[in-house]
Every structure is written in C-alpha cells, then in structure tokens.
Design a protein around this motif. Sequence first.
Motif, PDB file in Angstrom:
ATOM      1  N   TYR A   1      -3.537   6.367   1.723  1.00 32.10           N
ATOM      2  CA  TYR A   1      -4.390   5.008   1.762  1.00 32.10           C
ATOM      3  C   TYR A   1      -3.783   4.710   2.756  1.00 32.10           C
ATOM      4  CZ  TYR A   1      -6.476   4.317  -2.748  1.00 32.10           C
ATOM      5  OH  TYR A   1      -7.212   3.727  -4.412  1.00 32.10           O
TER       6      TYR A   1
ATOM      7  N   LEU B   1       1.072  -1.164  -0.292  1.00 27.50           N
ATOM      8  CA  LEU B   1       0.086   0.044   0.035  1.00 27.50           C
ATOM      9  C   LEU B   1       0.965   0.932   0.014  1.00 27.50           C
ATOM     10  CD1 LEU B   1      -2.880  -1.101   1.859  1.00 27.50           C
ATOM     11  CD2 LEU B   1      -3.530  -0.644  -0.276  1.00 27.50           C
ATOM     12  N   ARG B   2       1.859   1.338   0.450  1.00 26.34           N
ATOM     13  CA  ARG B   2       3.095   2.622   0.827  1.00 26.34           C
ATOM     14  C   ARG B   2       3.589   2.193  -0.735  1.00 26.34           C
ATOM     15  NH1 ARG B   2       4.988   6.308  -0.072  1.00 26.34           N
ATOM     16  NH2 ARG B   2       6.340   7.235   1.047  1.00 26.34           N
TER      17      ARG B   2
ATOM     18  N   PHE C   1       1.728   2.163  -3.457  1.00 24.85           N
ATOM     19  CA  PHE C   1       1.142   1.527  -4.744  1.00 24.85           C
ATOM     20  C   PHE C   1       0.962   2.811  -5.311  1.00 24.85           C
ATOM     21  CE2 PHE C   1      -3.718   2.925  -5.592  1.00 24.85           C
ATOM     22  CZ  PHE C   1      -3.881   1.438  -6.248  1.00 24.85           C
ATOM     23  N   ASN C   2       0.959   2.935  -6.918  1.00 25.91           N
ATOM     24  CA  ASN C   2       1.119   3.862  -7.905  1.00 25.91           C
ATOM     25  C   ASN C   2       2.451   4.821  -7.439  1.00 25.91           C
ATOM     26  OD1 ASN C   2      -0.915   3.135  -9.447  1.00 25.91           O
ATOM     27  ND2 ASN C   2      -2.096   4.519  -8.738  1.00 25.91           N
ATOM     28  N   TYR C   3       3.148   4.666  -7.139  1.00 24.41           N
ATOM     29  CA  TYR C   3       4.205   5.303  -6.404  1.00 24.41           C
ATOM     30  C   TYR C   3       5.272   5.814  -7.494  1.00 24.41           C
ATOM     31  CZ  TYR C   3       8.137   6.160  -3.946  1.00 24.41           C
ATOM     32  OH  TYR C   3       9.780   6.892  -3.085  1.00 24.41           O
TER      33      TYR C   3
ATOM     34  N   ALA D   1      -5.974  -4.309   1.284  1.00 22.82           N
ATOM     35  CA  ALA D   1      -4.634  -4.354   0.449  1.00 22.82           C
ATOM     36  C   ALA D   1      -5.262  -5.368  -0.752  1.00 22.82           C
ATOM     37  CB  ALA D   1      -3.649  -4.832   0.732  1.00 22.82           C
TER      38      ALA D   1
ATOM     39  N   GLY E   1      -0.304   6.355  -1.749  1.00 20.00           N
ATOM     40  CA  GLY E   1       0.108   4.961  -0.831  1.00 20.00           C
ATOM     41  C   GLY E   1       0.136   5.689   0.653  1.00 20.00           C
ATOM     42  N   SER E   2       0.910   6.016   1.384  1.00 16.47           N
ATOM     43  CA  SER E   2       0.677   7.195   2.927  1.00 16.47           C
ATOM     44  C   SER E   2      -0.952   7.624   2.597  1.00 16.47           C
ATOM     45  CB  SER E   2       1.321   8.346   2.094  1.00 16.47           C
ATOM     46  OG  SER E   2       2.678   8.366   2.056  1.00 16.47           O
TER      47      SER E   2
ATOM     48  N   LEU F   1      -5.665  -3.575  -4.151  1.00 14.60           N
ATOM     49  CA  LEU F   1      -4.396  -4.097  -4.937  1.00 14.60           C
ATOM     50  C   LEU F   1      -5.383  -4.865  -6.084  1.00 14.60           C
ATOM     51  CD1 LEU F   1      -1.977  -4.014  -2.249  1.00 14.60           C
ATOM     52  CD2 LEU F   1      -2.183  -2.141  -4.252  1.00 14.60           C
TER      53      LEU F   1
END
Length: 279
Positions: free
Chosen positions: A153, A138-139, A141-143, A274, A150-151, A278
């Motif tokens: 979320y 999650l962190r 995610f779409n980085y 998640a 992600g932060s 995800l």
Amino acid sequence: MLKYRFITTIILIPLVIIILFLFPPIIFSLITLIICTLAFWEWCQFLNFTSYLQRTCLIILFISVLIFITFNVFFYKKSFNLFLIKGCIYLSLIWWINVIFLILFYPYSVKFWKNSYFLRIFFGLLTIIPFFSSMLLLRLFNYQENHLIGSWYLIYIMLIVWSIDSGSYIFGKLFGKYLLIPKVSPNKTWEGLIGGLITSIIIILLFNKYLFVNKISINFITHILIIYFSIIGDLSESMFKRESGIKNSSNIIPGHGGILDRIDSLTAVISISAFFILL
C-alpha cells in the motif's frame, strides 16, 4: 540541480523499498519517527523562533507525542479502532479540507494565522502527527494475514506521489509557461501539473499491470484523491514557506531541499489514504 535531484532519487527509492519490505515494523516506526522529527524541526522555521532552546523544547514535546502514538499502535495492533489514532486521522481530514480554503483564499487567509504562534504550531502538528500515525497504521494493515500488504500500500501511494512531483518538476522546467497559483508558488505551472498527472497515470497503469497490485485494493475515488491531495500538500508547504521568506525547508537532501520539501505531498496523501483505506 536536475542532476543532483536525479542522483538523489536513484539512491532514495531503493532505500525506501528496503526499509518498507526488509525492515520489521518497529524499525520502520523508528525511522519514520526520526524523519518526522526532522520535518517538524524544519517546520519550526515557520514560527520565527529566535533561539534553539525554543525549538528544542517544542521538539522534545513533539517526540514524546510520537513515542506515545507508537506505543499505542503496537500495543493495539490487532485492532485499528483505537480512539486516539482514529481521532488523529479524522482531525487530519478536517485539517486538509481547511488547507484547501487557505490556499484558495491566499493571501487573504494569512491574516487569520500569521500572527499566532499557537496556530502555526498547531498547523505543524496537524500536518506531521497524523502523517506519522497513518504511516504506522498502513504498514501494519492486515499484518497478521500478510506481513507485507501494508508495505505494498505504502509503496504504491508513494510511487504515485513521487511520479506527480517528478513529472511536474521536469515538465515544468521544460515547458512551463502558465503559472498555476502564482500567489502561492511562483514556480509551479499548469504544464508541470499536466506532466505530473500524465506521469502518475503511467505509473498507476504499470503498477497495475506488472507489480502484484492484486494484493491491494484502492478504488478509483481514492486514486483521484491521492492525486488531488498530493498537489494540495505541495502547495500548502509552498504557502507557509512563502510567508516565512524561505525557499527550501533545509539543504539536507541534495537537489531536493529538506525533509519537509520531500514529504510535503505525502503528509496530505498518506493521511487521506489512511482515512479511506482503514476507516
């Protein structure tokens, strides 16, 4: 107790925000690894090990698994289709569905796992390892598109869980009369549950109105599941502590107990979130 709980919360929330939004993912993963290791160390109390050597050997194995997952997450961070990580999250979903039945049929369900070291170790792994994997995923995610999506979320999910926990605690202390599931937890009440739900709804509305929620997308069903599995995660740890004759997993956090006491709801919620966000 309420004073210490409030002071600790005031300190912890800004600290979590700093870790989520200011620290790079690799440092975030290291901090998460330490937290999960401490949580699993506390879980070892449920195993009734007679020596620290047994705990230490199990912890070394546990840390090795987390390091292996961390390497895979960062190495394959451009694709979330890694079989190992997906399998971990799928197992978590199956585990938390089974936990519902363990709680509903408690104490009769205890006879299936209480005398098995293997099952109790396995339960701990299924609780904490998918939580660790999901936190990292999650962190990240779409980085590549947005380093902080992600932060957002994670902080959104955490705020909902913390609001349920804090609301339940305060309303339960003030108005608690009717026990929720006394066989599992003698302190949780229906009044506390309702208070927690009200508090979480207020947090969701405030976040949606004032805090950049347009950056993230969580549908209504996922919101319901976050609330539901927050309660399941809390009750599951209460069940294991009750069977082990333990009140708090440790006293490392003043007013809150141990690490496991603080992340019990999150272990379920983060993994379930998640799965739906995800996968």
